[in-house]
Design a protein around this motif. Structure first.
Motif, mmCIF file in Angstrom:
data_model
loop_
_atom_site.group_PDB
_atom_site.id
_atom_site.type_symbol
_atom_site.label_atom_id
_atom_site.label_comp_id
_atom_site.label_asym_id
_atom_site.label_seq_id
_atom_site.Cartn_x
_atom_site.Cartn_y
_atom_site.Cartn_z
ATOM 1 N N ASN A 5 14.631 25.178 65.671
ATOM 2 C CA ASN A 5 13.258 26.132 65.257
ATOM 3 C C ASN A 5 13.719 27.428 64.592
ATOM 4 N N GLU A 6 14.589 27.483 63.149
ATOM 5 C CA GLU A 6 15.278 28.626 62.400
ATOM 6 C C GLU A 6 14.260 28.009 61.393
ATOM 7 N N GLY A 7 12.847 29.013 60.569
ATOM 8 C CA GLY A 7 12.093 29.036 60.705
ATOM 9 C C GLY A 7 12.470 29.802 58.817
ATOM 10 N N GLU A 8 11.318 30.196 58.150
ATOM 11 C CA GLU A 8 11.843 31.059 56.231
ATOM 12 C C GLU A 8 11.272 32.846 57.485
ATOM 13 N N VAL A 9 11.628 32.860 56.380
ATOM 14 C CA VAL A 9 11.609 34.261 56.793
ATOM 15 C C VAL A 9 10.993 35.283 55.430
ATOM 16 N N VAL A 10 10.149 36.418 56.053
ATOM 17 C CA VAL A 10 9.254 36.644 55.103
ATOM 18 C C VAL A 10 9.808 38.160 55.188
ATOM 19 N N ARG A 11 9.637 39.164 54.106
ATOM 20 C CA ARG A 11 8.868 40.241 54.952
ATOM 21 C C ARG A 11 7.465 41.587 54.892
ATOM 22 N N ILE A 12 7.109 41.865 55.650
ATOM 23 C CA ILE A 12 6.036 42.448 55.666
ATOM 24 C C ILE A 12 5.795 43.657 55.400
ATOM 25 N N PRO A 13 5.347 43.577 54.283
ATOM 26 C CA PRO A 13 4.811 44.766 53.297
ATOM 27 C C PRO A 13 4.718 46.352 54.613
ATOM 28 N N ASP A 14 5.467 47.146 53.815
ATOM 29 C CA ASP A 14 5.426 48.612 54.399
ATOM 30 C C ASP A 14 6.794 47.637 56.463
ATOM 31 N N GLY A 15 7.060 46.920 56.961
ATOM 32 C CA GLY A 15 6.947 46.463 58.128
ATOM 33 C C GLY A 15 8.885 45.873 58.010
ATOM 34 N N GLU A 16 8.981 45.051 58.919
ATOM 35 C CA GLU A 16 10.354 44.242 58.895
ATOM 36 C C GLU A 16 10.610 43.056 58.579
ATOM 37 N N VAL A 19 9.875 36.108 60.727
ATOM 38 C CA VAL A 19 10.211 34.743 60.612
ATOM 39 C C VAL A 19 9.039 33.543 61.067
ATOM 40 N N ILE A 20 8.614 32.610 59.462
ATOM 41 C CA ILE A 20 7.363 31.878 59.985
ATOM 42 C C ILE A 20 7.294 31.026 60.920
ATOM 43 N N ALA A 21 6.707 31.406 61.601
ATOM 44 C CA ALA A 21 6.475 30.295 63.078
ATOM 45 C C ALA A 21 6.635 28.761 62.640
ATOM 46 N N LYS A 22 7.240 27.971 63.388
ATOM 47 C CA LYS A 22 7.762 26.415 63.670
ATOM 48 C C LYS A 22 7.707 25.341 64.440
ATOM 49 N N TYR A 23 6.841 24.784 64.748
ATOM 50 C CA TYR A 23 6.018 24.723 66.344
ATOM 51 C C TYR A 23 6.754 23.423 66.544
ATOM 52 N N ILE A 24 7.063 23.812 67.951
ATOM 53 C CA ILE A 24 8.873 22.778 68.103
ATOM 54 C C ILE A 24 8.279 21.690 69.573
ATOM 55 N N ASP A 25 8.624 20.863 69.777
ATOM 56 C CA ASP A 25 8.427 20.469 71.294
ATOM 57 C C ASP A 25 8.873 21.283 71.716
ATOM 58 N N GLN A 26 8.303 21.768 72.885
ATOM 59 C CA GLN A 26 8.712 22.672 74.544
ATOM 60 C C GLN A 26 8.947 21.954 74.889
ATOM 61 N N ALA A 39 6.577 28.642 68.914
ATOM 62 C CA ALA A 39 7.109 29.023 67.719
ATOM 63 C C ALA A 39 8.209 29.487 68.491
ATOM 64 N N LEU A 40 8.502 29.598 70.325
ATOM 65 C CA LEU A 40 9.140 30.440 70.593
ATOM 66 C C LEU A 40 10.872 29.222 70.591
ATOM 67 N N PRO A 41 11.609 29.872 70.797
ATOM 68 C CA PRO A 41 13.323 29.366 70.269
ATOM 69 C C PRO A 41 13.300 27.848 71.481
ATOM 70 N N PRO A 42 14.182 27.045 71.518
ATOM 71 C CA PRO A 42 13.652 26.023 72.901
ATOM 72 C C PRO A 42 15.092 26.502 73.716
ATOM 73 N N ILE A 43 14.278 25.992 75.242
ATOM 74 C CA ILE A 43 15.194 26.584 76.091
ATOM 75 C C ILE A 43 16.464 26.367 75.631
ATOM 76 N N LEU A 44 17.184 27.047 75.939
ATOM 77 C CA LEU A 44 18.639 26.804 76.449
ATOM 78 C C LEU A 44 19.378 25.804 77.053
ATOM 79 N N SER A 45 20.319 25.164 77.315
ATOM 80 C CA SER A 45 21.508 25.020 77.840
ATOM 81 C C SER A 45 22.236 26.204 78.414
ATOM 82 N N ALA A 46 23.311 25.698 79.127
ATOM 83 C CA ALA A 46 23.961 27.108 79.778
ATOM 84 C C ALA A 46 25.115 27.389 78.814
#
Length: 563
Positions: A5-16, A19-26, A39-46
């Motif tokens: 879920n490492e999506g493309e990164v864009v700069r928000i005007p006057d902001g920070e 990450v452009i949302a990538k919808y994954i199978d949770q 759109a969140l990162p996947p649930i990680l194992s230990a």
């Protein structure tokens, strides 16, 4: 779908950055029905989590030969050392569940989302934000979390490393919304609710380039109005978790702490925003009293981040950190060293790390063999930890009345919930995972000696790709303690020979390679051609085939065939 879920990164005007949302199978149907969760990162194992957050300092044995002033800088790398503990893994699980489940009742695709927006707006329009809970009556799925522990135990570092696994902002072009996954602010020293609102307005403006502070932050606005606007902003921008740090500031607040705490409970209960409260031990009585009376105050529960006990967990932490010694004469870790470090730091990680740095600095400044001894550790603690000595003595004594003087480090009883959670963790497996994470990180680091040879070849105008290849080939075939100047000469010779190779030279080198009678030139060329197609050196394949032997000369000769 992409599990990273490492999506493309864009700069928000006057902001920070967002990450452009990538919808994954949770994996869970209720999660996959909500784009804010998908759109969140996947649930990680230990093991996945530990691999992502483990931070080991750059280190090479050759650095022990550097001059003292350089090694002092090397020792500073220990400040970035991070070895997640068993309770770090448990905390990550809680935060992951808290954020994901908090979104269940705030699905942007369902009508309840718009209904809650209208209810908050009506509370502002009709009553200036007063009695927000009387206007908003939709069910929520949010819960709270409290993290309390002494200063220096690494709770803030552990917490921040977990939050950094999530992007701060996710852009959903399909739904034309920004999703703020987490927002962290400090509790105002005066306990001012207006101060808290102002800090939240500014934090959101910094992320999104908005002007909420200008619109709603005027001191003329009422407290209720500003709080209701905070609730609306958090709902509009799909805030996953609101983190309030330094909660101990409420102890000296000029007004009642209950006002602040009641508002945070409303964020959980009414608006559906999970709230995470972080503070030192001094905040515990205030938070505990509030939670006892609040319907959802305890939520996911509380985490007591106490000092480490002198057990296997502490030994494992110290043993891992001990690998990074920049003194001339490295000393192996021992039970005796472990005991003295625990006694001098009393299980406070920040103090243990700083003491280890001071011990190495002390050994180097003394000179000679630079040997670390138990006596040296005690002396460094006496000289460098005098400011915290009264607090450490209080802990060491076990005298509760004495310890009350230092509220930041007062002992806390471990809750039944924490014991139950920790008992579920198989510490032995986690240790093996952590060992693997350390090993993998070490393997991925480039050797300073190899880096030096490459730089010297570049200075001699060897092409970058060829410089790296020649340096790596010579390093593989050379002894570990071989003189670095000789390594540069060999690598440069190899680079020059590759430049001048021609058909007659190939034939000459085939003869030099001491071929066995059953192998012909065509056999060698076949192996070399296959290796070239796979973009690797033919040396190992020729060696496995028994065509060449292992000396450096034969290696260089066969490398010419690769060219």
């Amino acid at each position: 779908m992409d599990r990273n879920n490492e999506g493309e990164v864009v700069r928000i005007p006057d902001g920070e950055l967002a990450v452009i949302a990538k919808y994954i199978d949770q994996k869970l149907p209720e999660y996959n029905a909500n784009p804010l969760i998908q759109a969140l990162p996947p649930i990680l194992s230990a093991d996945e989590f530990i691999d992502k957050v483990t931070r080991t300092p750059d280190f090479d044995d050759e650095e022990r030969n550097l001059e003292a002033r350089y090694r002092f800088h090397c020792i500073e790398r220990l400040s970035r050392y991070f070895d997640p503990q068993n309770k770090t893994v448990e905390l990550q699980k809680r935060i992951c569940a808290l954020i994901m489940t908090g979104y269940l009742a705030r699905n942007v695709l369902k009508p309840e989302y718009a209904s809650r927006s209208r209810q908050i707006y009506n509370a502002i329009k009709d009553g200036g934000g007063k009695n927000l809970e009387n206007y908003v009556n939709l069910p929520t799925s949010a819960s709270g979390l409290t993290l309390i522990g002494p200063s220096g135990m690494g709770k803030s570092t552990n917490f921040q490393n977990i939050l950094n696994l999530y992007p701060s902002v996710i852009l959903h072009p399909k739904h034309s919304v920004y999703q703020i996954v987490w927002l962290k602010v400090d509790c105002p020293h005066a306990g001012s609710l207006k101060g808290l609102c102002t800090d939240i307005f500014l934090a959101v403006d910094r992320l999104l380039g908005t002007n909420y502070f200008k619109k709603f932050g005027s001191s003329r606005n009422s407290e209720d109005y500003m709080l209701a606007q905070v609730a609306q902003i958090a709902h509009t921008h799909h805030l996953g978790a609101l983190v309030i740090d330094e909660m101990q500031n409420l102890v000296t607040a000029r007004r009642s702490s209950s006002d602040m705490l009641n508002f945070l409970v409303k964020m959980d209960n009414t608006v559906g925003i999970p709230v995470i409260r972080v503070g030192t031990n001094e905040a515990f009585p205030i938070l505990q009293g509030n939670f006892r009376n609040a319907r959802r105050g305890t939520g996911e529960g509380s985490v007591i981040w106490d000092t480490m006990a002198n057990d296997d967990e502490w030994y494992f932490f110290m043993e891992g950190m001990w690998d990074y010694q920049w003194t001339k004469m490295p000393i192996p870790f021992s039970d005796e060293i472990n005991e003295v470090f625990y006694n001098e730091s009393q299980g406070i990680i920040d103090i243990a790390v700083k003491l280890y740095k001071m011990v190495q600095w002390r050994a180097i400044s003394i000179g000679g063999k630079e040997t670390i001894t138990v006596e040296l550790i005690r002396q460094a603690a006496k000289d460098g930890l005098y400011l915290v000595k009264p607090m450490l003595d209080a802990i060491r004594s076990g005298d509760k009345e004495w310890m009350i003087k230092y509220k930041d480090i007062a002992p806390l009883e471990t809750t039944e919930y924490e014991n139950r959670c920790l008992s579920e963790i198989d510490s032995k497996d986690l240790k093996e995972i952590r060992r693997l994470a350390r090993k993998q990180q070490t393997q991925h680091k480039i050797s300073p000696k190899l880096n030096y040879v490459i730089i010297e070849l570049l200075n001699l105008e060897v092409e970058p790709v060829k410089a790296k290849e020649c340096a790596e080939q010579i390093m593989i075939s050379s002894d570990e303690d071989e003189d670095i100047i000789l390594l540069v000469k060999k690598a440069y010779t190899l680079a020059l020979q590759e430049e001048k190779v021609n058909e007659s030279l190939v034939k000459t080198n085939i003869r030099k390679a001491k071929l066995k009678p059953k192998y012909q030139g065509n056999d060698i060329r076949r192996i070399v051609e296959n290796a070239n197609k796979e973009k690797k050196s033919a040396y190992e394949d020729l060696k496995l085939a028994g065509i060449i032997k292992n000396p450096v000369e034969d290696f260089i000769n066969i490398s010419l065939i690769d060219a």
